[in-house]
Each structure stands twice: as structure tokens, then as C-alpha cells.
Design a protein around this motif. Structure first.
Motif, mmCIF file in Angstrom:
data_model
loop_
_atom_site.group_PDB
_atom_site.id
_atom_site.type_symbol
_atom_site.label_atom_id
_atom_site.label_comp_id
_atom_site.label_asym_id
_atom_site.label_seq_id
_atom_site.Cartn_x
_atom_site.Cartn_y
_atom_site.Cartn_z
ATOM 1 N N PHE A 86 18.815 -48.241 -15.780
ATOM 2 C CA PHE A 86 19.377 -46.962 -15.307
ATOM 3 C C PHE A 86 18.645 -45.783 -15.950
ATOM 4 C CE2 PHE A 86 22.812 -50.081 -14.793
ATOM 5 C CZ PHE A 86 22.948 -50.014 -13.412
ATOM 6 N N ASN A 87 18.198 -45.966 -17.199
ATOM 7 C CA ASN A 87 17.378 -44.926 -17.848
ATOM 8 C C ASN A 87 16.070 -44.727 -17.087
ATOM 9 O OD1 ASN A 87 18.698 -45.962 -20.853
ATOM 10 N ND2 ASN A 87 18.580 -43.786 -20.375
ATOM 11 N N ILE A 88 15.539 -45.831 -16.578
ATOM 12 C CA ILE A 88 14.271 -45.713 -15.831
ATOM 13 C C ILE A 88 14.528 -44.968 -14.527
ATOM 14 C CG2 ILE A 88 12.351 -46.978 -14.772
ATOM 15 C CD1 ILE A 88 12.842 -49.227 -16.785
ATOM 16 N N LEU A 89 15.630 -45.321 -13.838
ATOM 17 C CA LEU A 89 15.964 -44.618 -12.592
ATOM 18 C C LEU A 89 16.131 -43.118 -12.842
ATOM 19 C CD1 LEU A 89 18.539 -46.807 -10.631
ATOM 20 C CD2 LEU A 89 16.086 -46.535 -10.234
ATOM 21 N N ARG A 90 16.748 -42.798 -13.986
ATOM 22 C CA ARG A 90 16.986 -41.380 -14.304
ATOM 23 C C ARG A 90 15.711 -40.651 -14.692
ATOM 24 N NH1 ARG A 90 22.408 -41.351 -17.882
ATOM 25 N NH2 ARG A 90 20.895 -41.064 -19.522
ATOM 26 N N GLY A 91 14.650 -41.416 -14.965
ATOM 27 C CA GLY A 91 13.375 -40.783 -15.319
ATOM 28 C C GLY A 91 13.186 -40.566 -16.809
ATOM 29 N N ASP A 92 14.144 -41.060 -17.635
ATOM 30 C CA ASP A 92 13.996 -40.923 -19.087
ATOM 31 C C ASP A 92 12.943 -41.882 -19.628
ATOM 32 O OD1 ASP A 92 16.175 -39.222 -19.125
ATOM 33 O OD2 ASP A 92 17.598 -40.885 -19.423
ATOM 34 N N MET A 93 12.851 -43.024 -18.967
ATOM 35 C CA MET A 93 11.982 -44.087 -19.492
ATOM 36 C C MET A 93 11.083 -44.629 -18.388
ATOM 37 S SD MET A 93 14.616 -46.249 -21.918
ATOM 38 C CE MET A 93 13.461 -47.530 -22.374
ATOM 39 N N ALA A 94 10.069 -45.362 -18.809
ATOM 40 C CA ALA A 94 9.185 -46.060 -17.879
ATOM 41 C C ALA A 94 9.379 -47.564 -18.101
ATOM 42 C CB ALA A 94 7.748 -45.676 -18.147
ATOM 43 N N ILE A 95 8.784 -48.357 -17.242
ATOM 44 C CA ILE A 95 8.838 -49.811 -17.469
ATOM 45 C C ILE A 95 8.034 -50.129 -18.734
ATOM 46 C CG2 ILE A 95 8.088 -52.068 -16.601
ATOM 47 C CD1 ILE A 95 10.045 -51.270 -14.641
ATOM 48 N N ALA A 96 6.824 -49.601 -18.797
ATOM 49 C CA ALA A 96 5.948 -49.896 -19.936
ATOM 50 C C ALA A 96 5.599 -48.610 -20.653
ATOM 51 C CB ALA A 96 4.678 -50.590 -19.453
#
Ligand code: UDP
Length: 436
Positions: free
Chosen positions: A74-84
Motif C-alpha cells: 500500500f505504501n508503494i501504491l501511495r508513492g512513498d516507496m518503490a519495489i526496489a
């Protein structure tokens, strides 16, 4: 693409995250439900720093059950994080990042980080900031894809907190459970003859009164063992006795890590000779002690010396001798090694020959540190290319060696690996019974 990979990476991250969310829906829905039932809340919140040190809340599913990390999707969806990307850091951790590593904050932090992947297979010997820097400089969809694939495979090998005892025991062979940096420090302290160099706490091997296990400034035999060596030690009494008496035996390869895992303990690091050698050369050049290279086919050690001296200016190679000499030449070779003043004697005759030879000539030889290094010179001469990093990161260096020399290696790996695991399982069962 490397110049502005942001948009392509964001598309890649969203596509992969949505795919995982859909495929893993049954798992994360159940995990979310368990969090609500067990902890009375859905998420735990960690305050961390993201791109450009912007604070954000990192989500994990609440409660101690496995699958906590799935919430980071969900953090990735929100744009806070990336996969790598580099690991998200707390404010305190971020404050300790050296200035030259600030580049890590120029990209979003990742669910999978380069350091964590290497840690899983025990080969994270370089500082985390260095691995992050390399990742950021080469950041691309391909690199992110590769890192996530390797993280998933390496995840099967590592994971889970386990106690890390200072000394491991496989079939009666005591193995020092240490890090690469500490191992290099230990060698350098002896090779430079620093009296009173700190001894690793694990070295208080009770009952070991052998003269092969000597302290700082004296003669220390060092051996690396992989599952093949441990299989040999299992039946070869003399080799096992030499390993038991050595100043230090260090763990080599993913097999030892898997063996540790089967026994419920953690391996601090995969301290293999091939990864240690360049670090030792760097240290020798810096501290001013020299190396003697003994073994391998004629001409091979010369190439190693050339390559390493080009990489580490100032590195002193005290002498070179190939490993195909007769017994009548032995005394002269030992005299030459002693006269060279080498701090470290590296012997590449293969296991167990090199360790037995070193034990036979323990008293006659004068270099303070001596170690058996197997096929190491063949790698660093360029005669046999070493497995690419991505294969090593997923614990499959042995497959590379098998493909390169199938005729010689099939017995070692195809038969040897399962045999090793069976023996470890047997030892673990015996230990469990003894504790009952
Ligand atoms: N070797 C040697 N003298 C010998 C037999 C072997 O110097 O009489 C060398 C050989 O050239 C090779 C190394 O010993 O460089 C053994 O390599 P191997 O990959 O078998 O090492 P291990 O897998 O045992 O670490």
C-alpha cells in the motif's frame, strides 16, 4: 532511459504491485483479518524517511504473524516507496548515513533493498551505503526487476531472526561465526605481527591445547570449509583433526548457511576465501604486509599477482610458486617461503591436500598466517570466470561451478550437497535427542 527512469519505474512498480495485490489477495485479506482479530488494529506504523528525506508512515500488518511486510504494497501504491531501492530509514538511522552516501535519498526507498538481498545469502560484505550508491547510479526498470526477483529467491534462503552463536559445530569441526571485516582484521593483526591483537570471543575453544591454535603474532592456520570440505572431514580423520586444531575455520558458501538454518541458528556471514582475498590484498597494501602465493598450475599465481597489484597499488607479493612440485623440491620451497618474509602464505592445492600439507610443515614454515584457498588462484588469474553477482546473491554459485566443470564437480554438488544436508539433519536430530 537511465537519465530519467522515474516514469518507467513508477509504471513498473504500479504494475507489479497491482499484480501482487490481486494474486495475493487471499493472503493479505486473511492477514489483515488476523491483524484485526489478534491486535485489534489493521496496521502498525513506523515513522521513516523517504525520497529527499521526506517523512512518511511505513505500514506493516499488526501483530507478530508472518506476512507483516505485505502491507508495504500500500505504501508503494501511495508513492512513498518503490519495489526496489535503499531500505527506508528511521530519522536516527538517516542521521548516521555518511555524506557521500546521500545519493540514496534521491530515490524512493524500496520494499527490497540491495543490502537486504545480499544479507540473506550472507554475502553483504560491503557497507550498505556503498551498495545503495551502486544501485541508485544504475537504477532502471531492469535493475529493479532483477533485484525483486533475487529478493524473492533469496527470501527463501534467509529470513527469520535466529541466534548467532560465536562458534558453529558441523560434524565436530568448530567454525568461527564472524563477519568478513572481523576476519580480515584478525588476519591483518597477525600478519603485521601486532602483539596483543584482539582475539575474537569465539576463539576460546575449550580443550584445544594444540600448537596450531596460537595467538597474536604467532603461527595461525586458517581454513575455509564448504559442504564438500565438511563431507570430506566427516570421513577423513586426519583432515578433521587438522581443522579442529586450526586457529580458525571459516564458513564458505550457502550450504553452511542452510545447514545453520536447519539447526535453528544464524550464520553471521558467508566468509569465503574468494570474497576475502581482494579485501586481504587491499589490507596488505595498506598495512604493509606481504603475501606468498603457493599453488595452482605454473603461470597462474603470476597472473593473480599481476591482477591484484594492478587493483591494489603497493600490494607486495613476497613470492610465487606453482603447486606441481616433487617431494625433493619441498625443502627449498619452504626455505624460499620463509626467506620471503611473507605475512600470509596462501596455499592452493585443493582440499584436503593444502590443509594437510600446512599441518605437516607447520613448524618448518615461518609466515605468521597460513591458509588453504583451493581454486582461488584460478578465479583471480581469470582462468576460470567466477559466477556473476546475481547468481551469488541467490546462493547458486555452485551451479555455475557445476556447469563450468561438470565432469569434476557433479560428484561434489549433485551427490555431495544432499549428503551434507542429510548429515546435518542427522546431527541436529542427535543433538535434539541428547537435550531431551
Ligand atoms: N593443485 C595444485 N597442485 C596439485 C593439485 C592441484 O596446485 O597437485 C591446484 C589446482 O591447480 C587448483 C587447486 O589446486 O588451482 C585446486 O582447485 P579446486 O577448485 O579443486 O579447489 P577446491 O575446490 O578444493 O577448493
Amino acid at each position: 532511459m537511465n537519465r530519467s527512469p522515474d516514469r518507467a519505474l513508477r509504471t513498473f512498480d504500479l504494475a507489479l504491485t497491482l499484480t501482487w495485490l490481486i494474486l495475493l489477495a487471499p493472503f493479505w485479506l486473511v492477514r489483515a483479518l488476523l491483524a484485526l482479530i489478534g491486535a485489534g488494529r489493521l496496521f502498525d506504523h513506523a515513522h521513516v524517511l523517504g525520497r529527499n528525506r521526506r517523512p512518511f508512515v511505513r505500514l506493516t500488518f499488526a501483530g507478530p504473524l508472518p506476512g507483516r511486510e505485505l502491507a508495504a504494497l500500500f505504501n508503494i501504491l501511495r508513492g512513498d516507496m518503490a519495489i526496489a531501492g535503499p531500505r527506508p530509514l528511521t530519522v536516527a538511522e538517516a542521521a548516521a548515513v555518511p555524506a557521500e552516501a546521500n545519493i540514496r535519498f534521491s530515490v524512493p526507498p524500496g520494499l527490497f533493498s540491495p543490502y537486504q538481498v545480499q544479507q540473506r545469502t550472507g554475502i553483504a560484505h560491503d557497507p550498505e551505503s556503498e551498495l545503495d550508491r551502486r544501485f541508485v547510479e544504475n537504477r532502471s526498470v531492469r535493475a529493479s526487476w532483477g533485484l525483486s526477483a533475487r529478493a524473492l529467491v533469496a527470501g527463501l534462503l534467509g529470513g527469520g531472526e535466529r541466534p548467532v552463536p560465536p562458534l558453529l559445530d558441523f560434524f565436530g569441526v568448530p567454525i568461527v561465526n564472524t563477519t568478513m571485516d572481523e576476519a580480515v582484521d584478525w588476519i591483518a593483526a597477525r600478519a603485521s605481527n601486532h602483539p596483543g591483537a584482539a582475539r575474537h570471543p569465539s576463539l576460546s575453544k575449550e580443550g584445544n591445547t594444540s600448537d596450531l591454535a596460537l595467538g597474536a603474532g604467532e603461527k595461525a592456520l586458517l581454513a575455509f570449509v564448504n559442504p564438500d570440505c565438511l563431507n570430506i572431514a566427516y570421513t577423513h580423520d586426519r583432515y578433521r583433526a587438522v581443522l579442529r586444531q586450526a586457529a580458525r575455520v571459516l564458513p564458505d558458501g550457502i550450504g553452511v548457511k542452510i545447514g545453520c538454518r536447519m539447526r535453528g541458528v544464524g550464520l553471521a556471514a558467508n566468509v569465503n576465501g574468494t570474497d576475502l582475498f581482494p579485501r586481504l590484498c587491499e589490507r596488505a597494501a595498506r598495512d604493509g604486509f606481504s603475501l606468498f602465493l603457493l599453488g595452482a598450475r605454473p603461470g597462474i599465481a603470476e597472473l593473480v599477482a599481476e591482477n591484484m597489484q594492478a587493483r591494489y597499488p603497493g600490494l607486495m607479493i613476497a613470492g610465487i610458486q606453482h603447486g606441481y612440485f616433487g617431494p625433493d623440491e619441498e625443502d627449498a620451497i619452504i626455505a624460499r617461503i620463509n626467506a620471503s618474509g611473507a605475512g600470509v602464505l596462501l596455499v592452493a592445492f585443493g582440499v584436503p591436500r593444502q590443509e594437510l600439507w600446512l599441518a605437516d610443515h607447520h613448524d618448518a614454515l615461518t609466515p605468521p598466517v597460513r591458509m588453504g584457498v583451493g581454486g582461488l588462484f584460478d578465479f583471480y588469474s581469470g582462468r576460470i570466470p567466477r559466477a556473476p553477482l546475481w547468481l551469488r546473491e541467490i546462493g547458486l554459485e555452485w551451479v555455475w561451478r557445476l556447469i563450468q566443470e561438470p565432469g569434476r564437480m557433479w560428484r561434489r554438488y549433485i551427490l555431495g550437497n544432499p549428503l551434507f544436508l542429510y548429515r546435518v539433519w542427522k546431527q541436529a536430530r542427535q543433538e535434539a535427542k541428547a537435550h531431551e
